[in-house]
Scaffold this motif. Sequence first.
Motif, PDB file in Angstrom:
ATOM      1  N   VAL A 228      -8.481   1.060  -6.727  1.00  0.00           N
ATOM      2  CA  VAL A 228      -8.399   1.410  -5.654  1.00  0.00           C
ATOM      3  C   VAL A 228      -6.597   1.797  -5.755  1.00  0.00           C
ATOM      4  O   VAL A 228      -6.512   2.108  -6.600  1.00  0.00           O
ATOM      5  CB  VAL A 228      -7.433  -0.463  -5.592  1.00  0.00           C
ATOM      6  N   PHE A 229      -6.937   2.223  -4.832  1.00  0.00           N
ATOM      7  CA  PHE A 229      -5.847   3.465  -3.944  1.00  0.00           C
ATOM      8  C   PHE A 229      -4.983   3.061  -2.495  1.00  0.00           C
ATOM      9  O   PHE A 229      -5.583   2.630  -1.838  1.00  0.00           O
ATOM     10  CB  PHE A 229      -6.074   4.389  -4.535  1.00  0.00           C
ATOM     11  N   SER A 230      -3.653   3.537  -2.947  1.00  0.00           N
ATOM     12  CA  SER A 230      -3.055   3.470  -1.370  1.00  0.00           C
ATOM     13  C   SER A 230      -3.736   4.887  -0.925  1.00  0.00           C
ATOM     14  O   SER A 230      -3.965   5.760  -1.217  1.00  0.00           O
ATOM     15  CB  SER A 230      -0.993   3.819  -1.528  1.00  0.00           C
ATOM     16  N   VAL A 231      -2.754   3.917   1.154  1.00  0.00           N
ATOM     17  CA  VAL A 231      -3.722   5.461   1.982  1.00  0.00           C
ATOM     18  C   VAL A 231      -2.674   6.770   2.073  1.00  0.00           C
ATOM     19  O   VAL A 231      -3.138   8.411   2.491  1.00  0.00           O
ATOM     20  CB  VAL A 231      -3.347   4.552   3.466  1.00  0.00           C
ATOM     21  N   ASP A 232      -1.269   6.875   1.793  1.00  0.00           N
ATOM     22  CA  ASP A 232      -0.010   7.620   2.054  1.00  0.00           C
ATOM     23  C   ASP A 232      -0.309   8.515   0.475  1.00  0.00           C
ATOM     24  O   ASP A 232       0.647   9.113   0.982  1.00  0.00           O
ATOM     25  CB  ASP A 232       1.025   6.748   1.969  1.00  0.00           C
ATOM     26  N   ASN A 233      -1.177   8.526  -0.324  1.00  0.00           N
ATOM     27  CA  ASN A 233      -1.205   9.652  -0.975  1.00  0.00           C
ATOM     28  C   ASN A 233      -1.583  10.530  -0.790  1.00  0.00           C
ATOM     29  O   ASN A 233      -3.032  10.671  -1.145  1.00  0.00           O
ATOM     30  CB  ASN A 233      -0.814   9.456  -2.658  1.00  0.00           C
ATOM     31  N   VAL A 234      -1.199  11.757  -0.307  1.00  0.00           N
ATOM     32  CA  VAL A 234      -2.343  12.765   0.230  1.00  0.00           C
ATOM     33  C   VAL A 234      -3.232  13.262  -0.935  1.00  0.00           C
ATOM     34  O   VAL A 234      -3.945  14.481  -0.437  1.00  0.00           O
ATOM     35  CB  VAL A 234      -1.403  13.664   1.683  1.00  0.00           C
ATOM     36  N   LEU A 235      -2.464  13.441  -1.947  1.00  0.00           N
ATOM     37  CA  LEU A 235      -3.552  14.331  -3.567  1.00  0.00           C
ATOM     38  C   LEU A 235      -4.276  13.270  -4.203  1.00  0.00           C
ATOM     39  O   LEU A 235      -4.586  13.809  -5.212  1.00  0.00           O
ATOM     40  CB  LEU A 235      -2.671  14.765  -4.244  1.00  0.00           C
ATOM     41  N   GLN A 236      -4.238  12.511  -3.106  1.00  0.00           N
ATOM     42  CA  GLN A 236      -5.233  11.384  -4.328  1.00  0.00           C
ATOM     43  C   GLN A 236      -6.787  11.562  -4.942  1.00  0.00           C
ATOM     44  O   GLN A 236      -7.143  12.105  -4.113  1.00  0.00           O
ATOM     45  CB  GLN A 236      -5.271  10.458  -3.457  1.00  0.00           C
ATOM     46  N   LYS A 237      -7.138  11.370  -6.620  1.00  0.00           N
ATOM     47  CA  LYS A 237      -8.137  11.475  -6.371  1.00  0.00           C
ATOM     48  C   LYS A 237      -8.866  10.064  -6.763  1.00  0.00           C
ATOM     49  O   LYS A 237      -8.587   9.370  -7.091  1.00  0.00           O
ATOM     50  CB  LYS A 237      -8.067  11.872  -7.748  1.00  0.00           C
ATOM     51  N   ILE A 238     -10.157  10.112  -6.108  1.00  0.00           N
ATOM     52  CA  ILE A 238     -10.567   8.900  -5.453  1.00  0.00           C
ATOM     53  C   ILE A 238     -12.020   8.351  -6.833  1.00  0.00           C
ATOM     54  O   ILE A 238     -12.978   9.895  -6.587  1.00  0.00           O
ATOM     55  CB  ILE A 238     -11.207   8.719  -4.413  1.00  0.00           C
ATOM     56  N   CYS A 239     -12.150   8.134  -7.370  1.00  0.00           N
ATOM     57  CA  CYS A 239     -13.118   7.925  -8.024  1.00  0.00           C
ATOM     58  C   CYS A 239     -13.602   8.712  -8.917  1.00  0.00           C
ATOM     59  O   CYS A 239     -13.907   9.487  -9.206  1.00  0.00           O
ATOM     60  CB  CYS A 239     -14.093   7.291  -7.657  1.00  0.00           C
ATOM     61  N   ASP A 240     -11.879   9.102  -9.200  1.00  0.00           N
ATOM     62  CA  ASP A 240     -12.174  10.312 -10.380  1.00  0.00           C
ATOM     63  C   ASP A 240     -12.720  10.260 -11.298  1.00  0.00           C
ATOM     64  O   ASP A 240     -13.028   9.275 -12.375  1.00  0.00           O
ATOM     65  CB  ASP A 240     -10.573  10.772 -10.956  1.00  0.00           C
ATOM     66  N   PRO A 241     -14.072  10.749 -11.593  1.00  0.00           N
ATOM     67  CA  PRO A 241     -14.586  10.784 -12.885  1.00  0.00           C
ATOM     68  C   PRO A 241     -14.445  11.035 -14.025  1.00  0.00           C
ATOM     69  O   PRO A 241     -15.142  10.003 -15.343  1.00  0.00           O
ATOM     70  CB  PRO A 241     -15.732  11.868 -12.603  1.00  0.00           C
ATOM     71  N   VAL A 242     -13.726  11.931 -14.053  1.00  0.00           N
ATOM     72  CA  VAL A 242     -12.745  11.449 -15.751  1.00  0.00           C
ATOM     73  C   VAL A 242     -11.829  10.657 -16.231  1.00  0.00           C
ATOM     74  O   VAL A 242     -12.266   9.661 -17.157  1.00  0.00           O
ATOM     75  CB  VAL A 242     -12.232  13.026 -16.205  1.00  0.00           C
TER      76      VAL A 242
END
Length: 405
Positions: A228-242
């Motif tokens: 679960v993550f926010s819309v406003d972090n443009v450097l967001q790593k989604i489902c980061d495997p590590v």
Amino acid sequence: MKYEEIAFKLGVKGQEHLLRFWDELGKEEQARMIGALSRIDWDVLELPASHKQAERGKIEPIEALSREEIARDRSLYLRVGEEALRRGKAVAVLLAGGQGTRLGTSAPKGTFDIGLTRPLYIFECLIGNLLSLKEQTGAYVPLLIMTSEKNDRETRAFLREHGYFGYPADFIRFFVQEMAPAVDFSGKLLLEEKGMPALSPNGNGGWYSSLEHAGLLREFPEAEWFNVFSVDNVLQKICDPVFLGATILSGKLCGAKVVSKTSPEEKVGVLCLEDGLPSVVEYYELPEEMRYAVGKDGKLLYRHGVILNYLFHAGKLREIAKERIPVHMVKKKVPYLNNAGELVRPETENAYKFETLILDMIKLMGSCLPYEVVREHEFAPVKNATGADSVESARELLKQNGVTL
Ligand code: UTP
């Protein structure tokens, strides 16, 4: 519900003033008003009279999995995380129901164009990240997007018009969060139109129940992890495997990405132990002596700032689903109709909104892996128009990470 039932209920709750323009409404407006009033969560209204800041338990520092430890075991975490993604064990939940009042635009935040020489929308940045993940693992991660009644139509239309920025529509679902009323300081609900109470999204803490109401849990029964993550972090790593691999191998039921606070005053919630359990304490709740306390290594003891990127284990979420998380009352400027039916736009705060917060779920999860990330690579929030955590600072960080704007 029928008019009589609603009128009775409003009378019992001392809110009958909401119907003072009823006779001026057309049939459709009346039906819309009844619909809106029937969906109100009346329990939260008990709060203004009785609300007390919940007492915090005993707060102590928590150890995080450090950047050095992560670098050392990276290949193992990566292998486990990628395998889980290939087997469909994780879904991504994008929280996009907020109103972005600090940014000062009424459009959904994800539709904001952060580009300079070319259009680059916030949604595009996030979906670009998911496309890279597909390149890496060979699998598309389902993307579940939470909107609110205020921005659902616009969000869907925007993404459809942009061809979902290249992500297959089959892997995208939308769900709408619930609304909560705004009340004045004496506990009276406000009207925003003659036939509509002032309602706003009920905070990001209701994402799981909204997902459930939308029937989406049944659609992804194999999902063991929700990122679960926010819309406003443009450097967001989604489902980061590590991150996923490290959380799975830790045996914990939750993972939270954290960054080291830049200063004791930085306005970010910190992950700590509360009565021995991982818990997020908001910056304004942390007593001054704790805010400035440093350990033997000279680092802040309470430095692990959360960046709203969490992994939640599905089994534990099911278990805690019935528990009620705290409702926060937040003072806001809320436009309202006065007795003469004129719209007033207040210059100072005039009302409370009610919100539940995702950070309050961490303690309920019972265990959590604080996972330290490099701030400059993973945290570029767009909260304000200028200054800290703004469009400008996010642009700067995108450039530093090699993104052409
Ligand atoms: P924020 O707390 O930054 O709120 O949300 P916001 O509404 O976006 O912005 P302000 O405070 O009005 O300026 C953090 C994340 O939680 C989501 C937001 O969309 C953002 O991704 N959120 C917030 C929801 O999905 N629903 C809500 O009711 C509130």
